[in-house]
Design an enzyme around this catalytic site. Sequence first.
Site, mmCIF file in Angstrom:
data_model
loop_
_atom_site.group_PDB
_atom_site.id
_atom_site.type_symbol
_atom_site.label_atom_id
_atom_site.label_comp_id
_atom_site.label_asym_id
_atom_site.label_seq_id
_atom_site.Cartn_x
_atom_site.Cartn_y
_atom_site.Cartn_z
ATOM 1 N N THR A 3 0.909 -1.240 0.009
ATOM 2 C CA THR A 3 0.078 0.135 -0.011
ATOM 3 C C THR A 3 0.901 1.249 0.150
ATOM 4 O O THR A 3 1.592 1.593 1.102
ATOM 5 C CB THR A 3 -0.905 -0.243 1.217
ATOM 6 O OG1 THR A 3 -1.640 -1.259 1.252
ATOM 7 C CG2 THR A 3 -2.073 1.211 1.148
ATOM 8 N N LYS A 19 -6.984 0.972 -3.423
ATOM 9 C CA LYS A 19 -6.642 0.532 -2.145
ATOM 10 C C LYS A 19 -6.541 1.675 -0.874
ATOM 11 O O LYS A 19 -7.241 1.356 0.094
ATOM 12 C CB LYS A 19 -5.211 0.027 -2.185
ATOM 13 C CG LYS A 19 -4.601 -0.533 -1.080
ATOM 14 C CD LYS A 19 -5.211 -1.614 -0.375
ATOM 15 C CE LYS A 19 -4.547 -2.265 0.972
ATOM 16 N NZ LYS A 19 -5.474 -3.311 1.734
ATOM 17 N N LYS A 31 -0.405 6.008 8.466
ATOM 18 C CA LYS A 31 0.220 5.931 6.873
ATOM 19 C C LYS A 31 -0.609 6.188 5.804
ATOM 20 O O LYS A 31 -0.717 7.055 4.826
ATOM 21 C CB LYS A 31 1.402 4.950 6.806
ATOM 22 C CG LYS A 31 1.942 5.190 5.442
ATOM 23 C CD LYS A 31 2.472 3.837 5.119
ATOM 24 C CE LYS A 31 1.354 3.021 4.559
ATOM 25 N NZ LYS A 31 1.601 1.487 3.962
#
Lengths: 292, 292, 292, 292
Positions: B94, B170, B239
Amino acid sequence: MQTGFIGLGRMGSGMATNLIKAGHEVAVFNRTPSKAAALTAIGAKTARTIAEACRGPAVITMLANDEAVEDVVFGKGGVLASLGKGAIHVSSSTISVALSDRLATAHAASGQRFIAAPGFGRPDAAAARKLFVAAAGEVKAIGEIMPLLDAMGQRVFLLSEKPSIANLVKLSGNFLLGSVIESLGEAIALVSKAGVDRRQYVDFLTSTLFDVPAYKIYGSLIANDSAGPVGFAASLGLKDIKLALAAGEELRVPLPLASLLRDRFLSLFASGGESLDWSAIGKLSMRDSGQS
Amino acid sequence: MQTGFIGLGRMGSGMATNLIKAGHEVAVFNRTPSKAAALTAIGAKTARTIAEACRGPAVITMLANDEAVEDVVFGKGGVLASLGKGAIHVSSSTISVALSDRLATAHAASGQRFIAAPGFGRPDAAAARKLFVAAAGEVKAIGEIMPLLDAMGQRVFLLSEKPSIANLVKLSGNFLLGSVIESLGEAIALVSKAGVDRRQYVDFLTSTLFDVPAYKIYGSLIANDSAGPVGFAASLGLKDIKLALAAGEELRVPLPLASLLRDRFLSLFASGGESLDWSAIGKLSMRDSGQS
Amino acid sequence: MQTGFIGLGRMGSGMATNLIKAGHEVAVFNRTPSKAAALTAIGAKTARTIAEACRGPAVITMLANDEAVEDVVFGKGGVLASLGKGAIHVSSSTISVALSDRLATAHAASGQRFIAAPGFGRPDAAAARKLFVAAAGEVKAIGEIMPLLDAMGQRVFLLSEKPSIANLVKLSGNFLLGSVIESLGEAIALVSKAGVDRRQYVDFLTSTLFDVPAYKIYGSLIANDSAGPVGFAASLGLKDIKLALAAGEELRVPLPLASLLRDRFLSLFASGGESLDWSAIGKLSMRDSGQS
Amino acid sequence: MQTGFIGLGRMGSGMATNLIKAGHEVAVFNRTPSKAAALTAIGAKTARTIAEACRGPAVITMLANDEAVEDVVFGKGGVLASLGKGAIHVSSSTISVALSDRLATAHAASGQRFIAAPGFGRPDAAAARKLFVAAAGEVKAIGEIMPLLDAMGQRVFLLSEKPSIANLVKLSGNFLLGSVIESLGEAIALVSKAGVDRRQYVDFLTSTLFDVPAYKIYGSLIANDSAGPVGFAASLGLKDIKLALAAGEELRVPLPLASLLRDRFLSLFASGGESLDWSAIGKLSMRDSGQS
């Protein structure tokens, strides 16, 4: 079983229809009598007054908001004045926790019983007997009216002996659905601006992580360019978010996401969207990102 | 099919295991070599360097963040320097949209091909081959590595010919999951303070409106008093929300709910929660309402 | 000039004192009669009933909230029933726009006149005759009571012929002050965690960009470790933010910063801070950043 | 005193002019040399390269953002390579805390000294020598360049021995100003929709509670129908809010109001407002309430 049914809007009509189909003897009442026609055609009796709807062991109310419930219950010739001793008022409306508490107290004082039993689902779910019914109140009373609740939904849950808990849970459910709308609106605006087809994106999401009606229904409504059918009006959406915020205020629970939803509704209303389906707040992220 | 696999963390180990089980010839590489032992025990080859993992027609990277991917790909003896002409780098990490775009450009300039193929699901889903794999990039290249993607997930979706679209989708997915956590956290705090049992409430929700793993997993984690197992660390959660915000910034898409999530993570970190499961942000509503 | 004065709380006592000092003949009334003692000592007359405070050409009310004003005005033997034809009710309380509109209508129907004239400033400003008075209503009526308004503040502003505009402006002013508190709270938490001395920081800000009492008072209260004196209770702060939000709702104006303030107050109240000075919400940023 | 001055934008031109007026010997450098003409006309020397601006005991940089400062300082022939041992780099740009820390380290490693000394005020304040200068760094070094700082502002504050504290305080100041804009925007939208004249409202506020330039300037810009002159571009406003958020992230300080400002800027940019004055975010509340 014999019951009255007051409130034949989008939700109420479907619920009353299922009661009749299940063989119950239903006396329907609506402020606008014309709405009763479809139900009398399939076997409902027409109550000309609230009192006529209150002659049996139970009466179900399914109304738009606190004000309507207050009128119907506390008004002259209302439910409180008309219902017999020991009879049960089943409130399926989405109302405030405070009013639910007040109804419980008032009915008890009049020797009547009070059950809150809101249903989860949109009008098509009500019509298809797919509602989830969340009931709260005296266990014995819920037992007595279980045939009615069963006829209106696919499954009945007993949440608490305190009626207003069912109302709070209902409000929390609508808050969660509003959150689904907001999150989908932001996500769709994000990927859409990068060139992703909105409908394919929703298909992807609802085939994978979110394979559940709420995401399918609202994802599809948000992804479509045109305004969809109104299953739940934005004006009612704001009402429920406000009731959730009011409950949070009473309990001292900050709800920042609910606050965001409230502001979204006001922004929608400022541009004239009160009568759109409440999923329209999910389209504001498109506007705010210059896509509209 | 022959492939390298770089990155044997919680997710990568399960994915590599399934590749081996499906009969692929997998050369595994990890910074901390000890993590490769379980895989070599079931048939993986050990690559002592990144270059050794890059000798076949494909290499899969599954790393924690942009920095790790930059090191592994652009560093000395990295993927870019090691992969053969026409070979395919499959990035399942990711990462940011910007880095994905940069990887696509760099691999093309080196005569290599680049596919982004992040998976949706937590470590247990990866281990059980239940991931949904969202692939984007050149259609022909995706076709060639399809046996690998198939072995790692329950279903593969082709999203776009532009790799970074898969990364954006995503990120949007993790934003949606973060929104689920926040909304559940607020709802649970609200009903809990009114006396509703938190676990019963989650059971009710996930038996009705939200009968889907995301709500079950996170609802359960939030409702429990104790901190649960770490499927996805809060530090990674922040994040990803930051990467979603950065993508929104690049595209000029305001994401107020993502901003709220970002602030929640910082508040969690300020009290030392970086290494908890990211569902811990859902417990902040309990604290803010004086319940903790 | 002869006038009644109802409501001798922190603000009202100072205002009534200045009226007496300016030579007006003031009949004071308070639910808790003991509070009138200090005023009778300097020349006020004691009204034993609301009616006794309503015998002259004007009566000023300075009460805590809508409920108190409704009681005093609409209750039995209240202002509405007691005030003479043509006499003027001057409402200085911070009340809702809706109640102000209702008061205007009711007084007009009773042949009385209604002026809204809230003051801007904390109790020490009221005591020092430093309030800014924002008056709205019939120009002629304001002219007649100008000696009273003059005696209570350093300057009187005529905002509109519609009384409730003064109430809306007052609410907007308290919203702006709440925003000052929130922004200072966040800024102080930020620099404080980097090691800057909080008080020196406030000194710097208020010697440069923000050399104005609001920033000095609230900056100092937030920067201090201990809770300061209560000039304006948090419970009143939430009340006013809610009234501002309600006005915004009625007008279809989303107010995201006011929503943030509302959530701050609820978080403060959840930890028992209702009776602190409202600047206490500015300390929540310290807590949320792990400093407190 | 002899000094270089690099960066002749809206702010830098005014600051350099005041240095010259105060009798300092200033060698000016700008990427676009034409901007130096007005300054050479009043006595500045033109530096053809950065190195030529770095020949004296001090050089002042006043640039738009981190990237510009990195180029000018770390680039080939930049400040770091050109400044003599013991000479002082005075950075007045609004830059990140992280870059300021990096500059301090790099200059120390090169035997040079580094002072951060951002000014508070808009271009007209810079031109009128009305800036407040917030200096941080080695006390002795600040003492040596005090004549320069004095010439550029109305007052100099020593904040810390750590240079980046001045940058953090500057960012916090711009955050506070952004908060003023947002709060005024909401308040103006609220009263405006009730029929209050926007300019009279701002006059009232700034004659009473908020009698200070920040509220006057931004209140007036927001209340006006037309876009005003660009004192500080929205693109720079977003940059600074992002730097404040980044500092908060590093320090684990959630800043919900700064997050709101960030989203406002993105919404403004999505409709093409990057180059407007940053007060334009204050007009979004008008749009969101249907007033545009």
